[in-house]
Scaffold this motif. Structure first.
Motif, PDB file in Angstrom:
ATOM      1  N   LEU A  34       0.851  -1.194   0.000  1.00  0.00           N
ATOM      2  CA  LEU A  34       0.000   0.000   0.000  1.00  0.00           C
ATOM      3  C   LEU A  34       0.881   1.236   0.000  1.00  0.00           C
ATOM      4  O   LEU A  34       1.815   1.344   0.791  1.00  0.00           O
ATOM      5  CB  LEU A  34      -0.896   0.020   1.243  1.00  0.00           C
ATOM      6  N   ASN A  35       0.563   2.175  -0.887  1.00  0.00           N
ATOM      7  CA  ASN A  35       1.317   3.429  -0.966  1.00  0.00           C
ATOM      8  C   ASN A  35       0.336   4.591  -0.976  1.00  0.00           C
ATOM      9  O   ASN A  35      -0.454   4.730  -1.907  1.00  0.00           O
ATOM     10  CB  ASN A  35       2.177   3.437  -2.235  1.00  0.00           C
ATOM     11  N   ILE A  45      -8.646  -5.475   0.487  1.00  0.00           N
ATOM     12  CA  ILE A  45      -8.566  -4.515   1.587  1.00  0.00           C
ATOM     13  C   ILE A  45      -9.884  -4.548   2.358  1.00  0.00           C
ATOM     14  O   ILE A  45     -10.949  -4.320   1.784  1.00  0.00           O
ATOM     15  CB  ILE A  45      -8.305  -3.088   1.082  1.00  0.00           C
ATOM     16  N   GLU A  53       3.489   4.213   3.789  1.00  0.00           N
ATOM     17  CA  GLU A  53       3.390   2.951   3.070  1.00  0.00           C
ATOM     18  C   GLU A  53       3.257   1.785   4.038  1.00  0.00           C
ATOM     19  O   GLU A  53       3.642   1.884   5.206  1.00  0.00           O
ATOM     20  CB  GLU A  53       4.603   2.734   2.159  1.00  0.00           C
ATOM     21  N   ILE A  85      -8.679   5.158   2.113  1.00  0.00           N
ATOM     22  CA  ILE A  85      -8.130   3.937   1.505  1.00  0.00           C
ATOM     23  C   ILE A  85      -9.244   2.960   1.138  1.00  0.00           C
ATOM     24  O   ILE A  85      -9.230   2.369   0.050  1.00  0.00           O
ATOM     25  CB  ILE A  85      -7.134   3.273   2.467  1.00  0.00           C
ATOM     26  N   ILE A  92      -3.516   6.920  -4.046  1.00  0.00           N
ATOM     27  CA  ILE A  92      -3.434   5.732  -3.195  1.00  0.00           C
ATOM     28  C   ILE A  92      -3.330   4.530  -4.121  1.00  0.00           C
ATOM     29  O   ILE A  92      -4.207   4.321  -4.962  1.00  0.00           O
ATOM     30  CB  ILE A  92      -4.662   5.582  -2.281  1.00  0.00           C
ATOM     31  N   THR A  93      -2.270   3.761  -3.976  1.00  0.00           N
ATOM     32  CA  THR A  93      -2.109   2.572  -4.810  1.00  0.00           C
ATOM     33  C   THR A  93      -1.990   1.343  -3.920  1.00  0.00           C
ATOM     34  O   THR A  93      -1.397   1.387  -2.839  1.00  0.00           O
ATOM     35  CB  THR A  93      -0.866   2.657  -5.713  1.00  0.00           C
ATOM     36  N   PHE A  94      -2.573   0.239  -4.390  1.00  0.00           N
ATOM     37  CA  PHE A  94      -2.522  -1.038  -3.679  1.00  0.00           C
ATOM     38  C   PHE A  94      -2.047  -2.086  -4.667  1.00  0.00           C
ATOM     39  O   PHE A  94      -2.681  -2.319  -5.691  1.00  0.00           O
ATOM     40  CB  PHE A  94      -3.903  -1.403  -3.128  1.00  0.00           C
ATOM     41  N   LEU A 110      -4.874  -7.002   3.221  1.00  0.00           N
ATOM     42  CA  LEU A 110      -4.606  -5.895   4.141  1.00  0.00           C
ATOM     43  C   LEU A 110      -5.851  -5.688   4.996  1.00  0.00           C
ATOM     44  O   LEU A 110      -6.918  -5.389   4.477  1.00  0.00           O
ATOM     45  CB  LEU A 110      -4.281  -4.608   3.367  1.00  0.00           C
TER      46      LEU A 110
END
Length: 264
Positions: free
Chosen positions: A2-3, A84, A24, A48, A64-66, A161
């Motif tokens: 996650l970022n 998530i 992150e 998120i 937001i990247t996953f 996550l």
């Protein structure tokens, strides 16, 4: 894995809540967002998970990247399908249903619930008390039992996550220790990443690998858990102890040295 990169969140197109938040979560890592009430921790989780839209909030800047996929403008159901799952603050549940019926609902997010009978044993392994309570109406559970149930319900969705919002809220210290120990066991056994929002820094820092401290919608301090435990500002503000072991009020504590904004 996650970022979160420099995000800004606004409610009702007017109220700025998050300002340039970046952090992150790595594969298999347990990370904490620490901070006082109103710091922006829960809003970060909702950004998120996609739940912001239900509260008239939106991510207006940043990304937001996953697992390499951008998710900040996706629907909540699509985000859940990617792995998530958020356990919302306050232990929301279907109070008129039994414990096992509540758990079954959580299983619907994975293979339409077809794996429920196998997966429920995983939940009962981590929370054996729920097996004894499986026919009890959820509205009659204690706070600790309810917290176990909502974490178990999230586990049935097979998250990659899991995001936990204030799991210690309203619980006795012994129950907090028990639940945090189980969260650690789940992380080790399932290799599941965990993002934990907590005001109880003492308990959280015993569990996590890395922590970020939020204040007024920004991240102002971060580091490995042991480093934060030894940080004098953390000791004074969150653990209530100064270098002499004396307790101080929050008003007496100095402000953190501001963390440089990470733009990724």
């Amino acid at each position: 894995m996650l970022n979160v990169n420099n995000i800004e969140v606004i409610y009702n197109s007017v109220i700025l809540v998050l300002r340039g938040v970046s952090f992150e979560v790595k594969e298999g890592q347990v990370v904490a967002l620490l901070g006082a009430n109103g710091a922006g921790k829960s809003t970060t989780l909702k950004a998120i998970s996609g739940l912001l839209t239900s509260e008239m909030g939106e991510v207006t800047r940043g990304s937001i990247t996953f697992q390499g996929n951008r998710i900040d403008h996706q629907n909540t159901e699509d985000i859940v399908r990617q792995g998530i799952v958020q356990v919302i603050e306050g232990r929301p549940m279907f109070q008129h249903l039994t414990v096992e019926e509540n758990l079954r609902i959580g299983s619907l997010a994975y293979q339409g619930g077809h794996a429920f009978r196998t997966d429920i044993e995983r939940v009962y392994h981590y929370f054996p008390r729920l097996r004894d309570l499986r026919h009890r109406v959820a509205g009659y559970l204690s706070g600790g039992e309810g917290q176990m149930m909502v974490i178990g319900r999230a586990l049935l969705a097979h998250p990659r996550l899991m995001m936990l919002d204030e799991p210690s809220l309203g619980l006795a210290p012994m129950l907090v220790a028990e639940i945090f120990e189980i969260i650690g066991e789940i992380n080790r056994n399932e290799r599941m990443s965990v993002l934990l929002v907590e005001q109880n820094a003492r308990a959280a820092l015993q569990l996590v690998d890395y922590g970020y401290v939020m204040e007024n919608g920004r991240i102002v301090l971060d580091g490995p858990a042991q480093q934060l435990i030894e940080n004098e500002d953390i000791k004074e503000f969150y653990l209530g102890l100064n270098t002499l072991g004396e307790r101080k009020s929050y008003k007496e504590v100095k402000h953190y040295k501001r963390r440089k904004r990470w733009l990724g």
